[in-house]
Design a protein around this motif. Structure first.
Motif, mmCIF file in Angstrom:
data_model
loop_
_atom_site.group_PDB
_atom_site.id
_atom_site.type_symbol
_atom_site.label_atom_id
_atom_site.label_comp_id
_atom_site.label_asym_id
_atom_site.label_seq_id
_atom_site.Cartn_x
_atom_site.Cartn_y
_atom_site.Cartn_z
ATOM 1 N N ALA A 21 6.422 -34.529 -0.470
ATOM 2 C CA ALA A 21 5.799 -35.330 0.591
ATOM 3 C C ALA A 21 5.494 -34.460 1.803
ATOM 4 O O ALA A 21 4.435 -34.587 2.426
ATOM 5 N N LEU A 22 6.418 -33.555 2.123
ATOM 6 C CA LEU A 22 6.228 -32.641 3.262
ATOM 7 C C LEU A 22 4.984 -31.781 3.049
ATOM 8 O O LEU A 22 4.160 -31.628 3.956
ATOM 9 N N SER A 23 4.856 -31.237 1.848
ATOM 10 C CA SER A 23 3.707 -30.396 1.513
ATOM 11 C C SER A 23 2.391 -31.171 1.633
ATOM 12 O O SER A 23 1.433 -30.700 2.257
ATOM 13 N N GLU A 24 2.357 -32.372 1.060
ATOM 14 C CA GLU A 24 1.132 -33.171 1.065
ATOM 15 C C GLU A 24 0.776 -33.664 2.465
ATOM 16 O O GLU A 24 -0.404 -33.678 2.842
ATOM 17 N N GLU A 25 1.773 -34.065 3.241
ATOM 18 C CA GLU A 25 1.492 -34.567 4.593
ATOM 19 C C GLU A 25 1.020 -33.453 5.525
ATOM 20 O O GLU A 25 0.158 -33.673 6.370
ATOM 21 N N TRP A 26 1.581 -32.273 5.355
ATOM 22 C CA TRP A 26 1.125 -31.145 6.175
ATOM 23 C C TRP A 26 -0.326 -30.798 5.825
ATOM 24 O O TRP A 26 -1.137 -30.553 6.706
ATOM 25 N N LEU A 27 -0.623 -30.797 4.523
ATOM 26 C CA LEU A 27 -1.960 -30.420 4.052
ATOM 27 C C LEU A 27 -3.034 -31.473 4.333
ATOM 28 O O LEU A 27 -4.137 -31.143 4.773
ATOM 29 N N TYR A 28 -2.695 -32.738 4.079
ATOM 30 C CA TYR A 28 -3.710 -33.797 4.102
ATOM 31 C C TYR A 28 -3.658 -34.699 5.329
ATOM 32 O O TYR A 28 -4.481 -35.600 5.466
ATOM 33 N N ARG A 29 -2.705 -34.466 6.241
ATOM 34 C CA ARG A 29 -2.669 -35.224 7.481
ATOM 35 C C ARG A 29 -2.663 -34.279 8.692
ATOM 36 O O ARG A 29 -3.564 -34.290 9.497
ATOM 37 N N TYR A 30 -1.639 -33.426 8.764
ATOM 38 C CA TYR A 30 -1.520 -32.544 9.937
ATOM 39 C C TYR A 30 -2.670 -31.555 10.037
ATOM 40 O O TYR A 30 -3.300 -31.424 11.097
ATOM 41 N N LEU A 31 -2.946 -30.848 8.958
ATOM 42 C CA LEU A 31 -3.978 -29.799 8.969
ATOM 43 C C LEU A 31 -5.371 -30.346 9.322
ATOM 44 O O LEU A 31 -6.049 -29.770 10.180
ATOM 45 N N PRO A 32 -5.823 -31.452 8.694
ATOM 46 C CA PRO A 32 -7.140 -32.006 9.036
ATOM 47 C C PRO A 32 -7.240 -32.425 10.505
ATOM 48 O O PRO A 32 -8.280 -32.211 11.144
ATOM 49 N N LEU A 33 -6.149 -33.004 11.037
ATOM 50 C CA LEU A 33 -6.181 -33.453 12.425
ATOM 51 C C LEU A 33 -6.175 -32.272 13.382
ATOM 52 O O LEU A 33 -6.824 -32.308 14.429
#
Length: 239
Positions: free
Chosen positions: A122-134
């Protein structure tokens, strides 16, 4: 952040995930992963590979990996998770005639799986698909461009689950709407709270619910509790 760097990070991680899931096509790999400990260790190995590659690509911007996980935000995320489960308990009392099973039951492997599989993924996916895009979208003055980035990464987040549906879980692709709906939900959590730690925990609990009372409507109560908490958090944050 340049478009080139943003695309490079996403693309490399997408390739790693696809390769990992294609491995499930081979019978010997399925047999290997039937061993619980080996499956956990291999999962961690792939995540470490992702981390190492991202670390190398970021170079001067390595602090982006730790920036959204400050001590204060982590503590807030943990505290809010506790509040959510209190709300779930209260909802079950009022709408399900009390707790259906008062004997708390937790599988012996739950916490091990949660800490070493569900949470890191979940950490990997949230960093990639939420934090990084924002973070990439901070350069835009128009909200329409930010919205476009969110939509594109949401679609990528959904599509990237196709290999696992086909090779790993043998689930019909008709069920992809669940991934899309969860992706929208995770975006709602992150945009309303701006707390990636909390988003990661909610994502982890969606993958591996902490339903210790075996409630029939646990996930329904979970979504209601998280939505309510996020709305209150957003209102207080904007005051």
């Amino acid at each position: 952040m340049s478009l080139k760097l943003f695309t490079k990070i996403l693309l490399v991680n997408i390739i790693i995930v696809i390769i990992m899931n294609i491995c499930f096509y081979f019978e010997f790999f399925k047999v290997l992963l039937s061993n619980y400990i080996i499956s956990i260790l291999l999962g961690l190995l792939f995540l470490c590979l992702q981390f190492a590659i991202v670390l190398y690509i970021l170079k001067k911007n390595k602090f982006w990996l730790t920036d959204p996980f400050q001590k204060k935000s982590i503590l807030k995320g943990i505290a809010l998770t506790g509040i959510i489960h209190i709300i779930i308990y209260l909802l079950s009392v009022f709408f399900s005639n009390g707790i259906l099973n008062k004997n708390i039951h937790i599988k012996s492997t739950y916490f091990f799986t949660f800490i070493f599989n569900s949470l890191p993924n979940a950490l990997s996916e949230e960093w990639l698909y939420r934090y990084l895009p924002l973070r990439y979208s901070k350069q835009f003055s128009k909200k329409s461009k930010t919205f476009l980035v969110i939509v594109i990464t949401l679609l990528i987040f959904t599509i990237i689950h196709i290999p696992s549906y086909i090779f790993q879980y043998n689930i019909s692709l008709n069920q992809l709407y669940i991934v899309l709906a969860n992706g929208i939900f995770f975006w709602f959590i992150y945009l309303s709270t701006k707390n990636l730690s909390f988003t990661v925990i909610c994502h982890s609990l969606t993958n591996l619910p902490f339903n210790i009372y075996n409630l029939n409507y646990y996930m329904t109560y979970f979504y209601i509790a998280v939505t309510f908490t996020c709305i209150i958090w957003y209102v207080l944050r904007k005051r």
